[in-house]
Design a protein around this motif. Structure first.
Motif, PDB file in Angstrom:
ATOM      1  N   ALA A 130       0.823  -1.208   0.000  1.00  0.00           N
ATOM      2  CA  ALA A 130       0.000   0.000   0.000  1.00  0.00           C
ATOM      3  C   ALA A 130       0.859   1.260   0.000  1.00  0.00           C
ATOM      4  O   ALA A 130       0.546   2.244  -0.674  1.00  0.00           O
ATOM      5  CB  ALA A 130      -0.929  -0.003   1.212  1.00  0.00           C
ATOM      6  N   ALA A 131       1.950   1.242   0.740  1.00  0.00           N
ATOM      7  CA  ALA A 131       2.839   2.408   0.788  1.00  0.00           C
ATOM      8  C   ALA A 131       3.560   2.622  -0.536  1.00  0.00           C
ATOM      9  O   ALA A 131       3.919   3.754  -0.874  1.00  0.00           O
ATOM     10  CB  ALA A 131       3.858   2.236   1.908  1.00  0.00           C
ATOM     11  N   ALA A 132       3.731   1.549  -1.289  1.00  0.00           N
ATOM     12  CA  ALA A 132       4.449   1.665  -2.563  1.00  0.00           C
ATOM     13  C   ALA A 132       3.537   2.024  -3.723  1.00  0.00           C
ATOM     14  O   ALA A 132       3.993   2.564  -4.731  1.00  0.00           O
ATOM     15  CB  ALA A 132       5.170   0.357  -2.873  1.00  0.00           C
ATOM     16  N   THR A 133       2.239   1.756  -3.599  1.00  0.00           N
ATOM     17  CA  THR A 133       1.311   1.947  -4.716  1.00  0.00           C
ATOM     18  C   THR A 133       0.194   2.926  -4.381  1.00  0.00           C
ATOM     19  O   THR A 133      -0.910   2.813  -4.881  1.00  0.00           O
ATOM     20  CB  THR A 133       0.692   0.608  -5.125  1.00  0.00           C
ATOM     21  N   THR A 134       0.439   3.899  -3.510  1.00  0.00           N
ATOM     22  CA  THR A 134      -0.592   4.861  -3.162  1.00  0.00           C
ATOM     23  C   THR A 134      -0.946   5.735  -4.358  1.00  0.00           C
ATOM     24  O   THR A 134      -0.089   6.137  -5.133  1.00  0.00           O
ATOM     25  CB  THR A 134      -0.128   5.744  -1.987  1.00  0.00           C
ATOM     26  N   ASP A 135      -2.248   6.023  -4.520  1.00  0.00           N
ATOM     27  CA  ASP A 135      -2.724   6.841  -5.635  1.00  0.00           C
ATOM     28  C   ASP A 135      -2.690   8.327  -5.330  1.00  0.00           C
ATOM     29  O   ASP A 135      -2.851   9.159  -6.217  1.00  0.00           O
ATOM     30  CB  ASP A 135      -4.169   6.447  -5.993  1.00  0.00           C
ATOM     31  N   GLU A 136      -2.512   8.687  -4.086  1.00  0.00           N
ATOM     32  CA  GLU A 136      -2.513  10.087  -3.689  1.00  0.00           C
ATOM     33  C   GLU A 136      -1.095  10.665  -3.812  1.00  0.00           C
ATOM     34  O   GLU A 136      -0.185  10.237  -3.109  1.00  0.00           O
ATOM     35  CB  GLU A 136      -3.000  10.238  -2.247  1.00  0.00           C
ATOM     36  N   PRO A 137      -0.914  11.638  -4.717  1.00  0.00           N
ATOM     37  CA  PRO A 137       0.427  12.254  -4.840  1.00  0.00           C
ATOM     38  C   PRO A 137       0.779  13.036  -3.583  1.00  0.00           C
ATOM     39  O   PRO A 137      -0.076  13.643  -2.953  1.00  0.00           O
ATOM     40  CB  PRO A 137       0.281  13.176  -6.055  1.00  0.00           C
ATOM     41  N   THR A 138       2.041  13.001  -3.233  1.00  0.00           N
ATOM     42  CA  THR A 138       2.497  13.705  -2.039  1.00  0.00           C
ATOM     43  C   THR A 138       3.721  14.535  -2.367  1.00  0.00           C
ATOM     44  O   THR A 138       4.507  14.175  -3.250  1.00  0.00           O
ATOM     45  CB  THR A 138       2.830  12.722  -0.914  1.00  0.00           C
ATOM     46  N   GLN A 139       3.852  15.668  -1.678  1.00  0.00           N
ATOM     47  CA  GLN A 139       4.996  16.546  -1.865  1.00  0.00           C
ATOM     48  C   GLN A 139       6.020  16.379  -0.751  1.00  0.00           C
ATOM     49  O   GLN A 139       6.958  17.161  -0.660  1.00  0.00           O
ATOM     50  CB  GLN A 139       4.519  18.007  -1.924  1.00  0.00           C
ATOM     51  N   LEU A 140       5.837  15.403   0.107  1.00  0.00           N
ATOM     52  CA  LEU A 140       6.737  15.205   1.233  1.00  0.00           C
ATOM     53  C   LEU A 140       8.078  14.670   0.753  1.00  0.00           C
ATOM     54  O   LEU A 140       8.143  13.703  -0.016  1.00  0.00           O
ATOM     55  CB  LEU A 140       6.127  14.238   2.248  1.00  0.00           C
ATOM     56  N   TYR A 141       9.138  15.290   1.224  1.00  0.00           N
ATOM     57  CA  TYR A 141      10.487  14.820   0.873  1.00  0.00           C
ATOM     58  C   TYR A 141      10.714  13.407   1.401  1.00  0.00           C
ATOM     59  O   TYR A 141      11.289  12.561   0.711  1.00  0.00           O
ATOM     60  CB  TYR A 141      11.524  15.784   1.455  1.00  0.00           C
ATOM     61  N   LEU A 142      10.281  13.131   2.637  1.00  0.00           N
ATOM     62  CA  LEU A 142      10.480  11.816   3.261  1.00  0.00           C
ATOM     63  C   LEU A 142       9.779  10.708   2.498  1.00  0.00           C
ATOM     64  O   LEU A 142      10.198   9.549   2.546  1.00  0.00           O
ATOM     65  CB  LEU A 142       9.978  11.840   4.708  1.00  0.00           C
ATOM     66  N   ASP A 143       8.728  11.061   1.799  1.00  0.00           N
ATOM     67  CA  ASP A 143       7.975  10.054   1.056  1.00  0.00           C
ATOM     68  C   ASP A 143       8.445   9.970  -0.385  1.00  0.00           C
ATOM     69  O   ASP A 143       8.635   8.876  -0.925  1.00  0.00           O
ATOM     70  CB  ASP A 143       6.487  10.388   1.107  1.00  0.00           C
ATOM     71  N   GLN A 144       8.660  11.129  -1.026  1.00  0.00           N
ATOM     72  CA  GLN A 144       9.043  11.150  -2.425  1.00  0.00           C
ATOM     73  C   GLN A 144      10.434  10.591  -2.664  1.00  0.00           C
ATOM     74  O   GLN A 144      10.653   9.798  -3.578  1.00  0.00           O
ATOM     75  CB  GLN A 144       8.989  12.589  -2.955  1.00  0.00           C
ATOM     76  N   TYR A 145      11.388  11.002  -1.850  1.00  0.00           N
ATOM     77  CA  TYR A 145      12.789  10.678  -2.116  1.00  0.00           C
ATOM     78  C   TYR A 145      13.351   9.589  -1.196  1.00  0.00           C
ATOM     79  O   TYR A 145      14.330   8.933  -1.550  1.00  0.00           O
ATOM     80  CB  TYR A 145      13.642  11.944  -1.988  1.00  0.00           C
ATOM     81  N   LEU A 146      12.773   9.406  -0.034  1.00  0.00           N
ATOM     82  CA  LEU A 146      13.285   8.402   0.901  1.00  0.00           C
ATOM     83  C   LEU A 146      12.356   7.209   1.065  1.00  0.00           C
ATOM     84  O   LEU A 146      12.774   6.183   1.605  1.00  0.00           O
ATOM     85  CB  LEU A 146      13.528   9.055   2.273  1.00  0.00           C
ATOM     86  N   SER A 147      11.115   7.332   0.630  1.00  0.00           N
ATOM     87  CA  SER A 147      10.117   6.249   0.803  1.00  0.00           C
ATOM     88  C   SER A 147      10.123   5.747   2.238  1.00  0.00           C
ATOM     89  O   SER A 147      10.172   4.541   2.502  1.00  0.00           O
ATOM     90  CB  SER A 147      10.412   5.100  -0.163  1.00  0.00           C
ATOM     91  N   LEU A 148      10.108   6.693   3.172  1.00  0.00           N
ATOM     92  CA  LEU A 148      10.296   6.355   4.576  1.00  0.00           C
ATOM     93  C   LEU A 148       9.187   5.450   5.107  1.00  0.00           C
ATOM     94  O   LEU A 148       9.455   4.509   5.864  1.00  0.00           O
ATOM     95  CB  LEU A 148      10.374   7.638   5.413  1.00  0.00           C
TER      96      LEU A 148
END
Length: 468
Positions: A130-148
């Motif tokens: 679910a964390a890898a295939t979310t449909d909601e775009p996010t601008q968070l650095y931790l999510d976009q670039y680190l996939s935290l």
């Protein structure tokens, strides 16, 4: 008469003016007069403007300046305020994401070992997906670039598997085989020594996969050797290409010289690891004096390898390891000499951190993992170089597995279990784990490998102890 005279005088004057304008002197005079009139108009205009500007008082000019400055300052402050608000909102969102991911990790780690079930592992897989295939775009650095968030769930899933490994080994094996590699990559499992390799979904190429599937389908067919004994199937995976570092080449050269010294001069002109294996095979299959069996010769092989390992580690490293890792009191002339208080709790884990660097020249790439009891101190060899290049179970058993286990116990004071997987050529090293004799280990197959060259060299004189 008078009216006629005036008309005539007008006609004469007009003609004279036209003649004057057409002459050079008359033209210049008219041009000068025209420029003079234009300059007079411009001067009058400027004078009127200057007078009007002087009509504005200093107070009025100050008021105008203050009004303009205030408007500009208000716009600048408003812009800065908006920018600061955006920055604070972004920082707040990043901190919120970090807090939530930290909470996820804590929840996974705080779960009791006995509370972990197979369902928990499956739910963790769902969370990773679910964390890898979310449909909601996010601008968070931790999510976009680190996939935290995804990494937090992967970390938690790994530790759930570790907890299951500690409490129920059979359940762990079944869970790992069910979820890997479709949902969990094989390299992400904490232990793989008894996990069946799934060739149908492996990433080894379509042609190789088809070949492996065919081989798996015929694996149940027993192949017999020249003496009628059943043989062990060869590895079904493609050979791995090894890139030796300068350190690997140096250590291999030293090791080969030590082998030649400890075997009474057995050498080979073949370069690299294949030359070392040629030395080992020649020593293993050599003609023995009368009355000496190949079962007895296995002890000589073990001694040769242990002496070689001791020479490679130099006289300095074993005493250091015995004191600071195994907790053995050195010979100081006291009653405590030789007494062992360890191994210390950190010894197995630290050994797995050092081993990949200094034994890669023999076994290839490896990485730390968990032992079969779920504790730290495990090391998995991705695809053993020694086994792949030799294709010989006898060399693996008597010139790697058994002598390595004996060397660590006798010389370094730390138990070691080496468990090769002949199907995948993976190898599990478990430091701090007491080994089981090969003849008592149900996971260790009996008989020689199908493609073994040593068996051909030993045809007609092979003893059962050669390959166990």
């Amino acid at each position: 008469v008078t009216r006629t005279s005036l008309s005539f005088i007008g006609i004469i004057g007009t003609a004279a003016l036209a003649a004057t304008l057409n002459s050079p002197v008359g033209s210049e005079a008219f041009s000068f007069s025209s420029h003079h009139r234009k300059a007079t108009v411009v001067a009058n205009t400027l004078r009127s403007k200057k007078i009007s500007s002087h009509d504005v008082s200093p107070l009025q000019r100050r008021h105008r300046w203050l009004t303009t400055s205030t408007a500009t300052s208000t716009q600048l402050c408003s812009s800065l305020s908006d920018n600061n608000s955006d920055v604070l909102d972004k920082i707040s969102s990043e901190l919120k994401e970090l807090t939530e991911c930290t909470s996820l990790v804590y929840n996974y780690l705080s779960k009791s070992d006995k509370e972990v079930s197979v369902e928990d592992v499956v739910l963790a897989c769902d969370a990773v997906d679910a964390a890898a295939t979310t449909d909601e775009p996010t601008q968070l650095y931790l999510d976009q670039y680190l996939s935290l968030r995804q990494k937090a769930h992967k970390f938690g899933r790994y530790h759930l598997l570790v907890k299951l490994l500690k409490t129920d080994y059979d359940a762990y094996i079944k869970t790992a085989e069910f979820l890997s590699p479709s949902r969990i990559a094989r390299e992400d499992l904490p232990n793989v020594q008894d996990v069946t390799y799934d060739f149908t979904t492996s990433n080894i190429g379509d042609e190789a996969t088809n070949d492996a599937t065919k081989m798996s389908a015929t694996a149940s067919a027993v192949t017999l050797g020249e003496d009628g004994q059943p043989l062990v199937s060869d590895c079904e995976l493609q050979d791995l290409s090894y890139n030796d570092s300068p350190l690997d080449k140096l250590l291999l050269s030293i090791f080969r010289n030590l082998v030649a010294e400890n075997t009474g001069g057995v050498k080979s002109d073949i370069p690299g690891i294949k030359g070392l294996l040629a030395q080992g095979r020649q020593f293993m299959t050599q003609e023995l004096p009368e009355g000496v069996t190949y079962a007895d010769h296995t002890t000589a092989q073990h001694t040769m390898v242990k002496n070689t390992l001791g020479g490679l580690m130099t006289p300095v490293l074993p005493p250091f390891y015995r004191i600071f890792m195994a907790g053995i009191v050195p010979n100081l002339g006291t009653d405590w000499d030789g007494k062992q208080f360890g191994p210390w709790f950190y010894a197995p884990w630290l050994t797995t951190l050092v081993t990949p660097t200094f034994f890669g020249f023999l076994v290839g790439p490896s990485k730390p993992n968990r032992r079969s009891d779920g504790e730290r101190g495990g090391l998995v060899v991705e695809k053993c170089k020694f086994l792949q290049e030799s294709g010989c179970k006898g060399l693996c058993l008597h010139q790697c597995k058994i002598p390595a286990q004996e060397f660590f116990k006798e010389e370094l004071g730390l138990e070691l279990t080496v468990k090769p997987n002949f199907v995948t050529q993976e190898c599990q090293w478990s430091f701090g784990e007491t080994p089981v004799p090969p003849e008592e280990d149900p996971s260790f197959p009996t008989g020689c490998l199908v493609g073994c060259d040593s068996r051909k060299a030993m045809a007609g004189r092979k003893g059962a102890a050669l390959c166990m």
